[in-house]
Design a protein around this motif. Structure first.
Motif, short mmCIF file in Angstrom:
data_model
loop_
_atom_site.label_atom_id
_atom_site.label_comp_id
_atom_site.label_asym_id
_atom_site.label_seq_id
_atom_site.Cartn_x
_atom_site.Cartn_y
_atom_site.Cartn_z
N GLY A 1 0.77 -1.25 0.00
CA GLY A 1 0.00 0.00 0.00
C GLY A 1 0.80 1.28 0.00
N GLY A 2 2.14 1.19 -0.06
CA GLY A 2 2.98 2.37 0.09
C GLY A 2 2.94 3.34 -1.07
N TYR A 3 3.41 4.57 -0.81
CA TYR A 3 3.30 5.68 -1.75
C TYR A 3 4.11 5.46 -3.03
N GLN A 4 5.05 4.51 -3.01
CA GLN A 4 5.88 4.29 -4.19
C GLN A 4 5.12 3.62 -5.33
N LEU A 5 3.94 3.08 -5.04
CA LEU A 5 3.16 2.38 -6.06
C LEU A 5 2.51 3.36 -7.04
N SER A 6 2.32 2.90 -8.27
CA SER A 6 1.77 3.78 -9.31
C SER A 6 0.34 4.21 -9.01
N GLU A 7 -0.37 3.45 -8.17
CA GLU A 7 -1.74 3.83 -7.82
C GLU A 7 -1.81 5.21 -7.16
N TRP A 8 -0.67 5.70 -6.65
CA TRP A 8 -0.65 6.98 -5.95
C TRP A 8 -0.21 8.13 -6.84
N ASP A 9 0.16 7.85 -8.07
CA ASP A 9 0.72 8.90 -8.93
C ASP A 9 -0.24 10.07 -9.15
N SER A 10 -1.51 9.77 -9.32
CA SER A 10 -2.46 10.87 -9.56
C SER A 10 -2.55 11.78 -8.35
N PHE A 11 -2.48 11.21 -7.14
CA PHE A 11 -2.50 12.03 -5.93
C PHE A 11 -1.23 12.90 -5.86
N LYS A 12 -0.10 12.31 -6.21
CA LYS A 12 1.16 13.06 -6.16
C LYS A 12 1.10 14.28 -7.08
N LYS A 13 0.62 14.06 -8.29
CA LYS A 13 0.55 15.16 -9.26
C LYS A 13 -0.47 16.21 -8.83
#
Length: 382
Positions: free
Chosen positions: A343-355
């Motif tokens: 579940g960590g932030y390094q996963l691509s599932e979080w990319d939209s949140f990062k941007k």
């Protein structure tokens, strides 16, 4: 003996009501925090001291919080310390009126009151800054700054000062200091799934989540069934099995009355239970420069007191929860790595949140680096 205790309690209540009804509410709560309400003479002395301070001050600053003063013992919100430090660091030019225990609201309502200038300052979660400066919601990205040290590194970094604080100020706030409480935990109700050590242990567990889209996604990724429940309804939801688990910090679990409802608590260190004291920027800027300097000096002193208080507050909360039968579990490095891998932030599932939150992947990379870089402050991790 019991008659004596009852007599003391009656005197304490009478003295509190006497002060509160006369408009000296802050004096009443200060006397209560000092344990002097039992003595009419001590209570009168406290009231006189507070009255003298207020009369001598050039400015009155109301600071509102959601927590009662005694909560600092297990939830290091430090409101009485901040009051004292501001009064002393401004050489008495500012008198601080406390409004604890949610009497002026909580959470987003307090942030709104600060923004509109209804009150001068308040304590609320960083998540309640998100509607005004969405970038602060990055703290809810799993394992970015879940540990105390990574959170402290981030919010006191140059990149945070450069990327976040200006957006907070553009919304009308001055961040006095960021409060370190402890990471959120995985707390399981009595009669629930048992100890949660791996993501697999959350399979199908109805996990109470707030309205945060990130937290809902995280618990879905680690195998739980995210169940949105309003905070005020959460104790009954846990008691009745509408939800099987929840994730406040240990101190919050005690303060908000969950100790008799829980069986197991696991330190997963995914997301911080993070708070901030915000001040109305227009009011702050209207103060003379020496008063501004004094308020920020007081914030710095209180910040360091808060960081020092974290482990003792946690230990008190854990001791009280253990008395109710709650068992605590810490994870090994390998177990933590398993949670991060799922579940960590390094996963691509979080990319939209990062941007969306950071504005770009480059800015997020700087924020990530700041969280992992030891700053000037040390804080104990569970």
């Amino acid at each position: 003996m019991f008659k004596d205790i009852k007599k003391v309690k009656t005197v304490e209540r009478r003295n509190f009501l006497k002060l509160a009804s006369s408009g000296a509410f802050t004096a009443a709560v200060v006397a209560g925090a000092a344990g002097s309400l039992w003595s009419t003479e001590a209570t009168a002395q406290t009231a006189k001291e507070e009255n003298d301070r207020e009369k001598a001050a050039d400015h009155v600053m109301t600071i509102a919080t959601a927590y009662v003063l005694g909560a600092t013992r297990s939830y290091p919100i430090m409101q009485l310390d901040l009051k004292e430090n501001i009064q002393n660091a401004t050489n008495g030019k500012v008198y601080v009126k406390l409004a604890p225990g949610g009497q002026l609201g909580a959470g987003g309502a307090l942030a709104q009151s600060v923004q509109t200038g209804t009150i001068q300052a308040a304590q609320h979660s960083l998540s309640n800054f998100a509607p005004f400066a969405s970038v602060v919601d990055l703290i809810n990205m799993p394992y970015l700054c879940g540990s105390n040290q990574r959170f402290t590194n981030l919010v006191h970094s140059d990149v945070w000062a450069r990327e976040v604080n200006p957006k907070v100020e553009a919304a009308g706030f001055k961040a006095l200091f960021y409060v370190n409480i402890d990471p959120r935990v995985v707390a399981v109700r009595k009669g629930g799934a048992g100890a949660v050590m791996t993501p697999g242990d959350l399979d199908g567990v109805k996990f109470r989540v707030p309205g945060s889209a990130m937290l809902q996604q995280y618990y879905r990724m680690v195998g739980a069934n995210p169940t949105p429940v309003a905070w005020g309804e959460t104790p009954s939801a846990i008691a009745q099995g509408v939800a099987d688990a929840l994730d406040p910090s240990v101190g919050a679990l005690l303060v908000f009355g969950f100790k008799d409802l829980l069986s197991h608590v696991t330190f997963t260190q995914a997301v911080p239970d993070s708070q901030v004291y915000s001040c109305n920027l227009e009011w702050f800027n209207s103060m003379p420069s020496d008063v501004q300097d004094g308020i920020m000096e007081a914030a710095e002193i209180t910040r360091q007191q808060n960081l020092a208080k974290v482990p003792s507050a946690r230990n008190f909360a854990m001791a009280e929860l253990r008395k109710a039968g709650v068992e605590f579990h810490s994870l090994t490095d390998d177990q933590l790595a398993e949670w991060q891998a799922v579940g960590g932030y390094q996963l691509s599932e979080w990319d939209s949140f990062k941007k969306d939150l950071a504005g770009s992947m480059d800015t997020f990379a700087k924020i990530e680096e700041a969280a992992g870089t030891q700053g000037r402050y040390y804080v104990h991790d569970a």
